[in-house]
Every structure is written in C-alpha cells, then in structure tokens.
Motif scaffolding. Structure first.
Motif: not given
Length: 238
Positions: A120-127, A86-87
């Motif tokens: 989304e799990s990484e809160k990278n909304i723009e990507k 996950i990392t």
C-alpha cells in the motif's frame, strides 16, 4: 559504530565455533540462535543494515534446519525485512513472504499485514488486494471468521478503488454469505450486500440488472429490504 561491528563479528565467530563443537544438541542450537540474534542487533546499532539482514536470515535458516522454533524463524525473516530501505520494497516483501510461509498461523495475524502495508505504501493496490485475500484465507482456515471477513472487506474495498467492480461484488457477496452462517454476524450481511449493490451501480448495471441483483440479495437475506430499507435505497439511486 566500529565497536558494535567488532562485537557482532565476535559473536558470529562464537556461534560458528558452537556449531562445530560438541555439546547437547538442544542447548547448542539455543546458544547459537541467541548469539546470532545478538550479533544482528549489534549490526543494527552500527547501522550496518546489510550485515544485520544477512545475520537475521542466517538465524532464520538455523531455526529451519534445526526445526526448533518455526515461529522464531518467521520472526527472524521479518526482522531481516525491516533492515531493507524503503526503496527495496520487493526484497523486503520477499523476506516477509518467507516468514509467512514458515509459520502458517502467525502469517495471517502479523506478517501478511506487514506485506500489505508495504504494498500500500508503494501504491501497489493489486498486490495489496491479493495479500489481503491470502490473509483472509488463512484466517478462514483457522475458523476465525471475523478476522477473515475484515481482510476480505479490505480486499473488496481495494478492488472497488481500482474499479474492478465485478471482483469487489463477488468478494462482498462472499462475506455476506459467510456472515449469514454465523448468528452473531448476520446483521453485517445487509451492509456487505448493500456495498455489492453500490458496486453494481458504479459498473453501470441497468435497471433490470439492478432489480434482479436486489431480489437475489433479498433471497439471501430477507431482512435486506426492511432493516434500514437498504434495498430500497439501491433501487432509488438509479
């Protein structure tokens, strides 16, 4: 675990021997792919993620080189991505992107969904928003309008979430326009136009700008002011 690794290494040696040996081309490539797949599974059972990932990638490359099964190549890339921790989200996404590029239609249906979920799990909304739009375009190219609209809607919602209201408005208008061209989706248009109106309120449009936007929406979809009085609701809010 050592037993599974030994089995995997034996299978890979057998696959390499098959590649170097004689035999019917189609049958040989099928046997090699089966052996590599079994080897990757054995590495997974041994919890040797690096080796499993490496083997799945080799399997994908084998399918690409032989041009036998592009869908199988895409699946192998995705299996490789699942072997990342996950990392290591960026590396996993790279594998998923390769899988998506390999098999165009399946990409929209399955693999971009996984890419988005990782972002989304990484809160990278723009990507995540970007990949929802790419998935929507793929669906649209296949004339799968309902699926395309669902992806565009998610992209618009994410844009609004990070306060990119202008982008959200344009996407909602795009969905509405597409919906109006399909008789079964026309009733959906008013909801998308209403969402565009809400985004205009959120970005602080003044009364004149709001009135003008509502009238443009009415021009697009006259029932906008009648069904549910959504246009009136927008006007009453400011």
């Amino acid at each position: 675990m050592d037993d599974h690794i030994a089995i995997a290494e034996k299978l890979i040696k057998k696959a390499n021997k098959k590649l170097d040996g004689w035999g019917l081309i189609g049958s040989k490539h099928k046997d090699v792919a089966k052996l590599l797949d079994q080897a990757a599974n054995s590495y997974k059972l041994a919890k040797s993620k690096y080796k499993a990932r490496e083997t799945y990638i080799n399997l994908a490359i084998h399918h690409l080189k032989t041009k036998t099964k592009l869908e199988a190549a895409a699946t192998a890339f995705v299996d490789a991505a699942h072997c990342y921790d996950i990392t290591s989200v960026d590396e996993a996404i790279d594998c998923l992107e390769q899988g998506a590029a390999t098999y165009y239609q399946k990409a929209a249906q399955l693999y971009y969904k996984e890419i988005v979920e990782r972002h989304e799990s990484e809160k990278n909304i723009e990507k995540a928003m970007h990949f929802f739009e790419k998935a929507a375009e793929l669906f649209q190219n296949k004339e799968l309008t309902v699926s395309a609209n669902q992806c565009y809607q998610k992209a618009a919602q994410l844009a609004a979430q990070i306060e990119q209201y202008s982008m959200a408005i344009e996407i909602f208008k795009k969905i509405a326009t597409r919906s109006l061209s399909h008789s079964l989706l026309m009733d959906e248009a008013q909801r998308h136009l209403f969402n565009a109106g809400i985004c205009r309120l959120c970005q602080g449009d003044d009364v004149v700008a709001m009135d003008m936007s509502v009238m443009r929406y009415v021009d697009m979809y006259p029932i906008f002011l009648i069904h549910g009085r959504l246009g009136v609701q927008i006007l009453d809010l400011h």
